[in-house]
Design a protein around this motif. Structure first.
Motif: not given
Length: 227
Positions: A142-146, A148-149, A153, A226
Motif C-alpha cells: 500500500e506504500n508502493n504507488q506503482a 497500487m496503480d 484500491n 521518489e
C-alpha cells in the motif's frame, strides 16, 4: 479460532463416536469392546459407522444367548423368540425406525466433520493474516504507488495461503508462504520468506508478482523510488 475451541472440537470428533458407538452397540446387543480401537484418533469413527449398519441381535429369553434379530426360533434352544409374536406392521415399523436413526446419525457426523474442516481452514487463514510478515507485506504494497496503480484500491486477498508459518515462543520463528491478490488487472501473487530472531522479524524476500506464475516481479524490500 482459539486453541481451546479447536481442542474441544477435536475431542468431540475423537470421543463422540466412541461414546455414541458404545450406546449403539448396547442397544443392538453387540459387543462394545470393538471401540477400544477408538483410542487411535479417527478409528472410532469408522467403527461407529460400521456398527450403524450392523443388524441388531436379540437375546433369547430362555438360554440368554445372542441370536439374529430376525430369528423367530432360537438356534441354540429352539425356543420361539419374541419376534414370532410381532405383526408384519410392527416389524416394518421397527426397520423403518432403524433406517431413520442411521440416516440422522450419519447426517450429524457429516455436519460435524464439515464444520470441523471449515473452522480448521478458517483458523489457518486467520493465523496467516494476523501474522507480522503478512501485515508488513500489505503495508509495503500500500506504500508502493506503482503497485497500487496496478491493483486499484479495491484489491482483495484471494484463496488460501500456501506455505507455512511457525513460532517458538516469542523469540524465534520462520515464515515462508505466498498469497494471491485480485486487483483490477487480474490475479497477482506475493511471496514472503522471513525469520524471527530475538523477537524481531527479518525478511529475506518479499516479492510482488504482477501475474501468478510469472517472473515479472517487484522487490518490496528495495526502497521505493521518489520519481
Amino acid at each position: 479460532m482459539s486453541n481451546k475451541l479447536f481442542f474441544i472440537i477435536f475431542l468431540l470428533l475423537w470421543l463422540g463416536p466412541i461414546i455414541g458407538g458404545v450406546i449403539v452397540a448396547k442397544k443392538k446387543n453387540r459387543s462394545p469392546h470393538w471401540f477400544w480401537f477408538g483410542l487411535w484418533p479417527g478409528a472410532g469413527l469408522w467403527v461407529f459407522i460400521i456398527f450403524l449398519f450392523l443388524k441388531p441381535l436379540q437375546i433369547c429369553e430362555n438360554c440368554k444367548r445372542k441370536i439374529p434379530a430376525d430369528a423367530k426360533v432360537c438356534p441354540y434352544c429352539t425356543k420361539e423368540s419374541t419376534l414370532s409374536t410381532k405383526s408384519k406392521e410392527e416389524l416394518a415399523a421397527g426397520k423403518k425406525k432403524q433406517k431413520m436413526t442411521i440416516l440422522i446419525t450419519v447426517f450429524i457426523i457429516i455436519a460435524i466433520f464439515v464444520l470441523f474442516i471449515t473452522i480448521l481452514f478458517t483458523s489457518i487463514g486467520t493465523a496467516f493474516k494476523t501474522s507480522v510478515p503478512y501485515k508488513h507485506s500489505i503495508e509495503l504494497i500500500e506504500n508502493n504507488q506503482a503497485i497500487m496503480d496496478y491493483l486499484g484500491n479495491d484489491y482483495k486477498q484471494k484463496g488460501m495461503m500456501a506455505g507455512s508459518i511457525s513460532s517458538s515462543g516469542t523469540s524465534s520463528g520462520k515464515a515462508v508462504f505466498s498469497y494471491k491478490i485480485k486487483g483490477k488487472n487480474g490475479i497477482s501473487m506475493v511471496y514472503i520468506d522471513a525469520y524471527k530472531e530475538n523477537g524481531i522479524w527479518n525478511y529475506n524476500k518479499i516479492n510482488f508478482y504482477k501475474e501468478s506464475k510469472s517472473s515479472d516481479l517487484i522487490n518490496l524490500l528495495e526502497p521505493v523510488s521518489e520519481d
